[in-house]
Enzyme design. Structure first.
Site, PDB file in Angstrom:
ATOM      1  N   GLY A  27      12.511  30.319 -43.582  1.00 34.53           N
ATOM      2  CA  GLY A  27      12.643  31.078 -42.234  1.00 34.53           C
ATOM      3  C   GLY A  27      13.390  32.271 -42.382  1.00 34.53           C
ATOM      4  O   GLY A  27      14.355  32.165 -43.063  1.00 34.53           O
ATOM      5  N   ASP A  74      21.316  29.318 -40.742  1.00 35.96           N
ATOM      6  CA  ASP A  74      21.771  28.005 -40.532  1.00 35.96           C
ATOM      7  C   ASP A  74      23.322  27.812 -41.099  1.00 35.96           C
ATOM      8  O   ASP A  74      24.061  26.987 -40.707  1.00 35.96           O
ATOM      9  CB  ASP A  74      20.937  26.821 -40.952  1.00 35.96           C
ATOM     10  CG  ASP A  74      19.704  26.550 -40.339  1.00 35.96           C
ATOM     11  OD1 ASP A  74      19.679  27.028 -39.146  1.00 35.96           O
ATOM     12  OD2 ASP A  74      18.958  26.152 -40.899  1.00 35.96           O
ATOM     13  N   MET A  90      19.161  27.571 -32.600  1.00 32.37           N
ATOM     14  CA  MET A  90      18.755  26.926 -33.989  1.00 32.37           C
ATOM     15  C   MET A  90      19.699  26.121 -34.543  1.00 32.37           C
ATOM     16  O   MET A  90      20.892  26.306 -34.375  1.00 32.37           O
ATOM     17  CB  MET A  90      18.048  27.900 -34.838  1.00 32.37           C
ATOM     18  CG  MET A  90      16.657  28.489 -34.318  1.00 32.37           C
ATOM     19  SD  MET A  90      15.943  29.444 -35.543  1.00 32.37           S
ATOM     20  CE  MET A  90      14.339  29.797 -34.946  1.00 32.37           C
ATOM     21  N   GLY A  91      19.670  25.106 -35.489  1.00 32.56           N
ATOM     22  CA  GLY A  91      20.525  24.294 -36.096  1.00 32.56           C
ATOM     23  C   GLY A  91      20.196  23.188 -35.959  1.00 32.56           C
ATOM     24  O   GLY A  91      20.566  22.433 -35.025  1.00 32.56           O
ATOM     25  N   ARG A  92      19.509  22.398 -36.957  1.00 32.30           N
ATOM     26  CA  ARG A  92      18.944  21.034 -37.184  1.00 32.30           C
ATOM     27  C   ARG A  92      20.109  20.116 -37.173  1.00 32.30           C
ATOM     28  O   ARG A  92      20.460  19.146 -36.356  1.00 32.30           O
ATOM     29  CB  ARG A  92      17.729  20.726 -38.014  1.00 32.30           C
ATOM     30  CG  ARG A  92      17.157  19.357 -37.817  1.00 32.30           C
ATOM     31  CD  ARG A  92      16.105  19.020 -38.523  1.00 32.30           C
ATOM     32  NE  ARG A  92      15.519  17.993 -37.851  1.00 32.30           N
ATOM     33  CZ  ARG A  92      14.279  17.900 -37.417  1.00 32.30           C
ATOM     34  NH1 ARG A  92      13.452  18.867 -37.462  1.00 32.30           N
ATOM     35  NH2 ARG A  92      13.674  16.734 -36.841  1.00 32.30           N
ATOM     36  N   GLU A  94      20.093  22.755 -31.361  1.00 33.74           N
ATOM     37  CA  GLU A  94      18.672  22.069 -31.075  1.00 33.74           C
ATOM     38  C   GLU A  94      18.697  20.773 -31.775  1.00 33.74           C
ATOM     39  O   GLU A  94      17.784  19.980 -31.321  1.00 33.74           O
ATOM     40  CB  GLU A  94      17.561  22.806 -31.985  1.00 33.74           C
ATOM     41  CG  GLU A  94      17.643  23.135 -33.507  1.00 33.74           C
ATOM     42  CD  GLU A  94      16.592  23.802 -34.019  1.00 33.74           C
ATOM     43  OE1 GLU A  94      15.542  24.192 -33.287  1.00 33.74           O
ATOM     44  OE2 GLU A  94      16.544  24.245 -35.185  1.00 33.74           O
ATOM     45  N   GLN A 134      16.429  34.866 -32.038  1.00 36.19           N
ATOM     46  CA  GLN A 134      17.801  35.025 -32.552  1.00 36.19           C
ATOM     47  C   GLN A 134      17.826  35.378 -34.223  1.00 36.19           C
ATOM     48  O   GLN A 134      18.808  35.731 -34.617  1.00 36.19           O
ATOM     49  CB  GLN A 134      18.567  33.847 -32.398  1.00 36.19           C
ATOM     50  CG  GLN A 134      17.832  32.552 -33.071  1.00 36.19           C
ATOM     51  CD  GLN A 134      18.264  31.152 -32.486  1.00 36.19           C
ATOM     52  OE1 GLN A 134      19.332  30.645 -32.853  1.00 36.19           O
ATOM     53  NE2 GLN A 134      17.290  30.525 -31.875  1.00 36.19           N
ATOM     54  N   ARG A 135      16.700  34.917 -34.782  1.00 38.31           N
ATOM     55  CA  ARG A 135      16.472  35.361 -36.254  1.00 38.31           C
ATOM     56  C   ARG A 135      15.812  36.422 -36.667  1.00 38.31           C
ATOM     57  O   ARG A 135      15.715  36.984 -37.921  1.00 38.31           O
ATOM     58  CB  ARG A 135      16.118  34.054 -37.146  1.00 38.31           C
ATOM     59  CG  ARG A 135      14.608  34.043 -36.943  1.00 38.31           C
ATOM     60  CD  ARG A 135      14.244  32.848 -37.815  1.00 38.31           C
ATOM     61  NE  ARG A 135      12.772  32.841 -37.981  1.00 38.31           N
ATOM     62  CZ  ARG A 135      11.992  31.740 -38.263  1.00 38.31           C
ATOM     63  NH1 ARG A 135      12.566  30.426 -38.430  1.00 38.31           N
ATOM     64  NH2 ARG A 135      10.710  31.583 -38.344  1.00 38.31           N
TER      65      ARG A 135
END
Length: 423
Positions: free
Chosen positions: A15, A148, A194-196, A251, A304-305
């Site tokens: 990403g 991340d 985001m952020g798994r 997320e 956001q990215r």
């Protein structure tokens, strides 16, 4: 020591971020200072493009375009999520490596730089090991990248400062909007970021809090299993006090059984992970069902990215420095390392670059430390704030044209192919 003479290849993977192109600009600019580097190539769409021998001549690009990469979002060279997997697909992985080294040899690639996150550093590590095993003299250096912020051994990752700067500003602005919409029963707004597996991005929005009552009022991190009853009580109490509640949701937030609230188990991504289809929506149903409270969701997604118009100057400077450091390390004979950021002073903040063996980086996730999170798990504490606040400092100015940002698009003059098409 005699310098290794040959061509350089740089590529991007995973990403994108607001500053990944700044790292590429750093690589290109530093490479141009060394006579042992003869040609400077870019691999289109990461390792997948290199397998297809899709290379561009970066020395054909205008100097103004290379400079403009420092404020241009996304991946200027294109990116991919292609994985060379010796464990699950050994035959295909072997064929891919054979093809890669055919490309390297056909174009005399002696310097290879791969900008990316966990999986990308794993790929760089495998290429380094294969170069040694095949007797191909080549320097391989990983350039860190990921919003991340979950790469180990580096203080933080290029791209992270900009994403939390933008997200924190967005949380502030959304909170102003929500708080101004008075209702008898109050309301709740869930903002998904985001952020798994790691909650660094969600945690970073704590910087929006200037006082105790400011949003965000709750931050849900993947590292902390959701206590449903405690969460609902916190929402209810906040609405009773303030009339509204803003919740930031990573997320990948999980329930007490370790299951991702937003996982769609019927679909998987390129790496076999269940597709995350909406943690905020799942929590919205919970809040409306249990509290009968008006609830809305905001999913920041790709915005956001890619919000280069509100990037962090420090972030862009550090990303550029990582690209420069990667080339200098390779020229000095280093291979099999990733450039890392080292915090050398806290107040005022200062940084330097260092090197970490790729074997220490590949496929290892660095999570938010538990002692950087409040006891109830709903908010990062002052330790986190002291860590994150310096990373959003300064504005990275973007030229404008007709009222909108003016970004760079490379000419992408293709290098003549030397090999038959990939099988």
């Amino acid at each position: 020591m005699a310098h290794l003479v040959g061509n350089l290849l740089v590529a991007q993977s995973g990403g994108p971020t607001v500053v990944i192109n700044a790292s590429i600009a750093g690589v290109i600019t530093e490479a141009g200072k060394h006579e042992c580097i003869e040609e400077i190539y870019g691999g289109m769409n990461g390792i997948l493009g290199i397998l297809n021998e899709d290379l561009i001549d970066l020395q054909d690009e205008k100097a103004s375009a290379i400079k403009g990469l420092r404020h241009t979002p996304a991946a200027a060279l294109g990116t991919c999520r292609y994985k060379i997997d010796f464990k699950k697909k050994p035959e295909q992985a072997g064929q891919d490596m054979d093809r890669l080294f055919e490309v390297f040899k056909a174009h005399n690639i002696r310097y290879f730089f791969y900008a990316g996150g966990n999986d990308s550093q794993d790929t760089a590590h495998k290429v380094h090991e294969q170069a040694q095993a095949r007797g191909w003299d080549m320097r391989v250096i990983g350039v860190p990248k990921t919003i991340d912020n979950d790469l180990p051994h580096t203080d933080h990752c290029p791209g992270y400062g900009s994403v939390i700067k933008y997200n924190s500003a967005t949380v502030m602005e959304v909170a102003f909007d929500v708080s101004s919409m008075a209702t008898d029963d109050g309301s709740c707004c869930l903002i998904e970021v985001m952020g798994r597996a790691a909650g660094w991005i969600a945690a970073g929005t704590v910087l929006a809090k200037r006082s105790e009552n400011d949003a965000p009022h709750i931050i849900l991190l993947p590292e902390i299993p959701l206590d449903e009853a405690a969460f609902l009580n916190k929402v209810k109490a906040t609405v009773a006090q303030l009339g509204y509640c803003v919740v930031v949701v990573g997320e990948g937030v999980k329930n007490q059984q370790g299951e991702e609230l937003g996982a769609d188990k019927t679909r998987t991504d390129a790496f076999g992970h269940a597709v995350l289809s909406g943690a905020a929506e799942a929590l919205k149903e919970l809040i409306q069902g249990k509290l009968d409270l008006k609830t809305r969701t905001v999913k920041l997604g790709y915005a956001q990215r890619s919000a280069a118009h509100y990037g962090s100057k420090l972030d862009a400077d550090e990303a550029y420095a990582c690209g420069e450091a990667a080339v200098r390390a390779a020229i000095d004979g280093k291979s099999g390392f990733m450039v890392k950021l080292v915090r050398t002073a806290r107040e005022p903040y200062r940084f330097d670059t260092g090197l970490q063996p790729l074997g220490d980086i590949a496929n290892v996730e660095h999570l938010v430390p538990r002692d950087w999170i409040s006891d109830d798990g709903f908010m990062p504490n002052e330790k986190f704030v002291q860590y994150a606040r310096p990373l959003i400092q300064g504005e990275n100015p973007v030229p404008h044209e007709d009222g909108l940002p003016k970004y760079v698009v490379l000419d992408k003059n293709m290098v003549e192919k030397q090999l038959p098409p990939r099988a």
